[in-house]
Design a protein around this motif. Structure first.
Motif, mmCIF file in Angstrom:
data_model
loop_
_atom_site.group_PDB
_atom_site.id
_atom_site.type_symbol
_atom_site.label_atom_id
_atom_site.label_comp_id
_atom_site.label_asym_id
_atom_site.label_seq_id
_atom_site.Cartn_x
_atom_site.Cartn_y
_atom_site.Cartn_z
ATOM 1 N N GLY A 167 145.048 32.130 57.454
ATOM 2 C CA GLY A 167 143.652 31.814 57.206
ATOM 3 C C GLY A 167 142.649 32.690 57.933
ATOM 4 O O GLY A 167 141.441 32.455 57.840
ATOM 5 N N GLN A 168 143.105 33.712 58.628
ATOM 6 C CA GLN A 168 142.200 34.534 59.426
ATOM 7 C C GLN A 168 141.834 35.876 58.784
ATOM 8 O O GLN A 168 141.245 36.734 59.437
ATOM 9 C CB GLN A 168 142.788 34.754 60.823
ATOM 10 C CG GLN A 168 142.885 33.496 61.645
ATOM 11 C CD GLN A 168 141.532 32.810 61.770
ATOM 12 O OE1 GLN A 168 140.559 33.396 62.227
ATOM 13 N NE2 GLN A 168 141.460 31.558 61.339
ATOM 14 N N GLU A 169 142.142 36.039 57.510
ATOM 15 C CA GLU A 169 141.782 37.296 56.851
ATOM 16 C C GLU A 169 140.269 37.537 56.873
ATOM 17 O O GLU A 169 139.838 38.674 57.126
ATOM 18 C CB GLU A 169 142.332 37.342 55.423
ATOM 19 C CG GLU A 169 142.262 38.724 54.829
ATOM 20 C CD GLU A 169 143.060 38.863 53.542
ATOM 21 O OE1 GLU A 169 142.936 39.945 52.943
ATOM 22 O OE2 GLU A 169 143.775 37.935 53.150
ATOM 23 N N PRO A 170 139.413 36.507 56.692
ATOM 24 C CA PRO A 170 137.963 36.759 56.800
ATOM 25 C C PRO A 170 137.554 37.242 58.198
ATOM 26 O O PRO A 170 136.670 38.096 58.328
ATOM 27 C CB PRO A 170 137.324 35.410 56.478
ATOM 28 C CG PRO A 170 138.345 34.693 55.650
ATOM 29 C CD PRO A 170 139.676 35.142 56.200
ATOM 30 N N TRP A 208 135.976 41.760 61.688
ATOM 31 C CA TRP A 208 136.360 42.644 62.794
ATOM 32 C C TRP A 208 136.281 44.102 62.356
ATOM 33 O O TRP A 208 135.682 44.942 63.022
ATOM 34 C CB TRP A 208 137.757 42.243 63.231
ATOM 35 C CG TRP A 208 138.441 43.031 64.296
ATOM 36 C CD1 TRP A 208 137.902 43.921 65.185
ATOM 37 C CD2 TRP A 208 139.827 42.973 64.609
ATOM 38 N NE1 TRP A 208 138.879 44.419 66.027
ATOM 39 C CE2 TRP A 208 140.067 43.843 65.694
ATOM 40 C CE3 TRP A 208 140.902 42.253 64.087
ATOM 41 C CZ2 TRP A 208 141.332 44.031 66.253
ATOM 42 C CZ3 TRP A 208 142.156 42.431 64.637
ATOM 43 C CH2 TRP A 208 142.367 43.304 65.716
ATOM 44 N N MET A 209 136.883 44.426 61.213
ATOM 45 C CA MET A 209 136.892 45.806 60.742
ATOM 46 C C MET A 209 135.478 46.259 60.393
ATOM 47 O O MET A 209 135.091 47.413 60.660
ATOM 48 C CB MET A 209 137.829 45.971 59.545
ATOM 49 C CG MET A 209 139.307 45.753 59.879
ATOM 50 S SD MET A 209 139.949 46.935 61.102
ATOM 51 C CE MET A 209 140.086 45.883 62.551
ATOM 52 N N ASN A 210 134.659 45.354 59.808
ATOM 53 C CA ASN A 210 133.267 45.696 59.509
ATOM 54 C C ASN A 210 132.501 45.989 60.795
ATOM 55 O O ASN A 210 131.704 46.930 60.851
ATOM 56 C CB ASN A 210 132.580 44.586 58.723
ATOM 57 C CG ASN A 210 133.057 44.521 57.286
ATOM 58 O OD1 ASN A 210 133.521 45.509 56.720
ATOM 59 N ND2 ASN A 210 132.970 43.345 56.695
ATOM 60 N N ALA A 211 132.751 45.191 61.845
ATOM 61 C CA ALA A 211 132.084 45.419 63.130
ATOM 62 C C ALA A 211 132.483 46.781 63.696
ATOM 63 O O ALA A 211 131.632 47.526 64.200
ATOM 64 C CB ALA A 211 132.429 44.305 64.118
ATOM 65 N N VAL A 239 149.791 38.694 55.389
ATOM 66 C CA VAL A 239 148.967 39.874 55.627
ATOM 67 C C VAL A 239 149.325 40.447 56.990
ATOM 68 O O VAL A 239 149.365 39.734 57.994
ATOM 69 C CB VAL A 239 147.461 39.529 55.567
ATOM 70 C CG1 VAL A 239 146.617 40.774 55.815
ATOM 71 C CG2 VAL A 239 147.114 38.916 54.212
ATOM 72 N N TRP A 240 149.600 41.744 57.001
ATOM 73 C CA TRP A 240 149.929 42.484 58.220
ATOM 74 C C TRP A 240 148.852 43.516 58.455
ATOM 75 O O TRP A 240 148.282 44.071 57.507
ATOM 76 C CB TRP A 240 151.268 43.205 58.064
ATOM 77 C CG TRP A 240 152.455 42.308 58.079
ATOM 78 C CD1 TRP A 240 152.933 41.561 57.033
ATOM 79 C CD2 TRP A 240 153.319 42.053 59.179
ATOM 80 N NE1 TRP A 240 154.048 40.868 57.437
ATOM 81 C CE2 TRP A 240 154.303 41.146 58.746
ATOM 82 C CE3 TRP A 240 153.363 42.503 60.493
ATOM 83 C CZ2 TRP A 240 155.314 40.690 59.574
ATOM 84 C CZ3 TRP A 240 154.371 42.045 61.327
ATOM 85 C CH2 TRP A 240 155.338 41.145 60.865
ATOM 86 N N ARG A 296 141.454 36.303 67.894
ATOM 87 C CA ARG A 296 141.168 35.343 66.825
ATOM 88 C C ARG A 296 141.956 35.630 65.550
ATOM 89 O O ARG A 296 142.393 34.699 64.872
ATOM 90 C CB ARG A 296 139.678 35.367 66.491
ATOM 91 C CG ARG A 296 138.807 34.699 67.520
ATOM 92 C CD ARG A 296 137.317 34.800 67.205
ATOM 93 N NE ARG A 296 136.964 34.388 65.869
ATOM 94 C CZ ARG A 296 135.909 34.881 65.205
ATOM 95 N NH1 ARG A 296 135.130 35.797 65.756
ATOM 96 N NH2 ARG A 296 135.642 34.453 63.985
ATOM 97 N N ALA A 297 142.115 36.895 65.202
ATOM 98 C CA ALA A 297 142.603 37.253 63.874
ATOM 99 C C ALA A 297 144.109 37.433 63.762
ATOM 100 O O ALA A 297 144.696 37.092 62.742
ATOM 101 C CB ALA A 297 141.911 38.531 63.394
#
Length: 153
Positions: free
Chosen positions: A46-49, A54-57, A89-90, A120-121
């Motif tokens: 459930g942590q894909e968002p 994170w990647m956007n930041a 997801v990896w 968190r992710a």
């Protein structure tokens, strides 16, 4: 064999290396004084968002990375996402750095945020894949060796 008969790895297959893992021996194609690493870890369910945030930041705050890149002696870093057939997801992290570079600096705002997103992710720890070969044009290799050793070009 049908898809329903295949055994698909799950999170229970995740075996991170211990924190004190010194890394694999570098192949002769990796210049002395450098480390080539490819690591992977599963995202928490459930942590894909959170991962995407994170990647956007990281992308949005790119200029802030300069201070960390210099102290860590990072030549490059790249992060990839992979979704397996079972939906797991990896994330994969590829880096080339000076062997004597510093660790992530949690005192820097970006470093602190990076570490917080990681907690968190993704599942704690990383599985490390063993490097076997690296190819670099000679003119870039010389610059990378200097950067890895000194942090200046």
């Amino acid at each position: 064999m049908t898809n329903s008969d295949q055994t698909v790895p799950s999170n229970s297959q995740f075996k991170p290396h211990p924190r004190d893992f010194g890394g694999f021996e570098m192949p002769s194609s990796v210049p002395p004084g450098m480390r080539l690493e490819l690591s992977r870890a599963p995202l928490k369910p459930g942590q894909e968002p959170v991962f995407e945030e994170w990647m956007n930041a990281l992308n949005d705050r790119y200029e802030e990375h300069e201070a960390a890149v210099s102290s860590e002696r990072q030549i490059f870093e790249a992060t990839f996402k992979s979704t397996e057939a079972n939906g797991q997801v990896w994330i994969y992290h590829l880096s080339l750095m000076g062997a004597e570079g510093a660790a992530l600096d949690g005192q820097l705002p970006m470093g602190a945020d990076h570490a917080a997103y990681s907690r968190r992710a993704k599942e704690p720890g990383w599985e490390e894949l063993e490097p076997k070969f690296m190819l670099t044009p000679l003119h870039l290799r010389e610059l990378m060796e200097k950067w890895a050793a000194t942090g200046i070009v």
